[in-house]
Motif scaffolding. Sequence first.
Motif, PDB file in Angstrom:
ATOM      1  N   ASP A 149       1.837  -9.335  -3.603  1.00  0.00           N
ATOM      2  CA  ASP A 149       2.625  -8.119  -3.411  1.00  0.00           C
ATOM      3  C   ASP A 149       1.707  -6.898  -3.354  1.00  0.00           C
ATOM      4  O   ASP A 149       1.875  -6.026  -2.488  1.00  0.00           O
ATOM      5  N   ALA A 150       0.713  -6.841  -4.236  1.00  0.00           N
ATOM      6  CA  ALA A 150      -0.233  -5.723  -4.237  1.00  0.00           C
ATOM      7  C   ALA A 150      -1.035  -5.697  -2.943  1.00  0.00           C
ATOM      8  O   ALA A 150      -1.265  -4.614  -2.369  1.00  0.00           O
ATOM      9  N   MET A 151      -1.454  -6.848  -2.461  1.00  0.00           N
ATOM     10  CA  MET A 151      -2.221  -6.901  -1.212  1.00  0.00           C
ATOM     11  C   MET A 151      -1.355  -6.474  -0.029  1.00  0.00           C
ATOM     12  O   MET A 151      -1.823  -5.756   0.865  1.00  0.00           O
ATOM     13  N   ASP A 152      -0.088  -6.885  -0.029  1.00  0.00           N
ATOM     14  CA  ASP A 152       0.829  -6.481   1.039  1.00  0.00           C
ATOM     15  C   ASP A 152       1.022  -4.971   1.035  1.00  0.00           C
ATOM     16  O   ASP A 152       1.012  -4.325   2.092  1.00  0.00           O
ATOM     17  N   ARG A 153       1.191  -4.394  -0.158  1.00  0.00           N
ATOM     18  CA  ARG A 153       1.378  -2.949  -0.267  1.00  0.00           C
ATOM     19  C   ARG A 153       0.120  -2.211   0.178  1.00  0.00           C
ATOM     20  O   ARG A 153       0.204  -1.176   0.855  1.00  0.00           O
ATOM     21  N   LEU A 154      -1.036  -2.732  -0.181  1.00  0.00           N
ATOM     22  CA  LEU A 154      -2.290  -2.115   0.237  1.00  0.00           C
ATOM     23  C   LEU A 154      -2.443  -2.166   1.755  1.00  0.00           C
ATOM     24  O   LEU A 154      -2.854  -1.190   2.388  1.00  0.00           O
ATOM     25  N   ARG A 155      -2.093  -3.306   2.358  1.00  0.00           N
ATOM     26  CA  ARG A 155      -2.154  -3.442   3.819  1.00  0.00           C
ATOM     27  C   ARG A 155      -1.198  -2.446   4.487  1.00  0.00           C
ATOM     28  O   ARG A 155      -1.553  -1.803   5.477  1.00  0.00           O
ATOM     29  N   GLU A 156       0.010  -2.292   3.925  1.00  0.00           N
ATOM     30  CA  GLU A 156       0.970  -1.337   4.481  1.00  0.00           C
ATOM     31  C   GLU A 156       0.431   0.096   4.390  1.00  0.00           C
ATOM     32  O   GLU A 156       0.566   0.879   5.335  1.00  0.00           O
ATOM     33  N   LEU A 157      -0.199   0.425   3.264  1.00  0.00           N
ATOM     34  CA  LEU A 157      -0.797   1.752   3.110  1.00  0.00           C
ATOM     35  C   LEU A 157      -1.908   1.963   4.128  1.00  0.00           C
ATOM     36  O   LEU A 157      -1.978   3.010   4.781  1.00  0.00           O
ATOM     37  N   ALA A 158      -2.767   0.969   4.289  1.00  0.00           N
ATOM     38  CA  ALA A 158      -3.863   1.077   5.254  1.00  0.00           C
ATOM     39  C   ALA A 158      -3.322   1.279   6.665  1.00  0.00           C
ATOM     40  O   ALA A 158      -3.863   2.090   7.434  1.00  0.00           O
ATOM     41  N   GLU A 159      -2.246   0.580   7.011  1.00  0.00           N
ATOM     42  CA  GLU A 159      -1.651   0.737   8.338  1.00  0.00           C
ATOM     43  C   GLU A 159      -1.089   2.142   8.527  1.00  0.00           C
ATOM     44  O   GLU A 159      -1.267   2.756   9.583  1.00  0.00           O
ATOM     45  N   ARG A 160      -0.416   2.668   7.473  1.00  0.00           N
ATOM     46  CA  ARG A 160       0.126   4.031   7.575  1.00  0.00           C
ATOM     47  C   ARG A 160      -0.995   5.061   7.705  1.00  0.00           C
ATOM     48  O   ARG A 160      -0.895   5.997   8.503  1.00  0.00           O
ATOM     49  N   LEU A 161      -2.061   4.885   6.925  1.00  0.00           N
ATOM     50  CA  LEU A 161      -3.183   5.820   7.010  1.00  0.00           C
ATOM     51  C   LEU A 161      -3.861   5.755   8.370  1.00  0.00           C
ATOM     52  O   LEU A 161      -4.265   6.780   8.920  1.00  0.00           O
ATOM     53  N   GLU A 162      -3.982   4.541   8.913  1.00  0.00           N
ATOM     54  CA  GLU A 162      -4.598   4.399  10.236  1.00  0.00           C
ATOM     55  C   GLU A 162      -3.736   5.060  11.308  1.00  0.00           C
ATOM     56  O   GLU A 162      -4.256   5.712  12.213  1.00  0.00           O
ATOM     57  N   GLU A 163      -2.419   4.913  11.197  1.00  0.00           N
ATOM     58  CA  GLU A 163      -1.524   5.567  12.154  1.00  0.00           C
ATOM     59  C   GLU A 163      -1.664   7.082  12.073  1.00  0.00           C
ATOM     60  O   GLU A 163      -1.660   7.778  13.090  1.00  0.00           O
TER      61      GLU A 163
END
Length: 88
Positions: free
Chosen positions: A39-53
């Motif tokens: 769950d933490a890794m999924d949330r981190l990936r989602e954050l990274a995607e939002r920051l990249e966008e």
Amino acid sequence: MATRKITITVPEELVESIKERVDARGVSGYIAAAAAHQDAMDRLRELAERLEEEHGAVTDDEQQAALDRIAAIDGWHDEKRSDSDEAA
């Protein structure tokens, strides 16, 4: 933290492998920890995607600069640990 009992299906070989590492009551904790990590890794990936966008992709130079900084911090901690061990 509140808990809730659920039913999951796990390959038998995986359950046996986990049981070799923990007692019978520890299986739930082991699986809960694995789920929390995912769950933490999924949330981190989602954050990274939002920051990249929002800010664009990290360049190779920026990534290398971050890795260099991490290596410098690791070296500093190693030095402090070594100094502490020598003083003891």
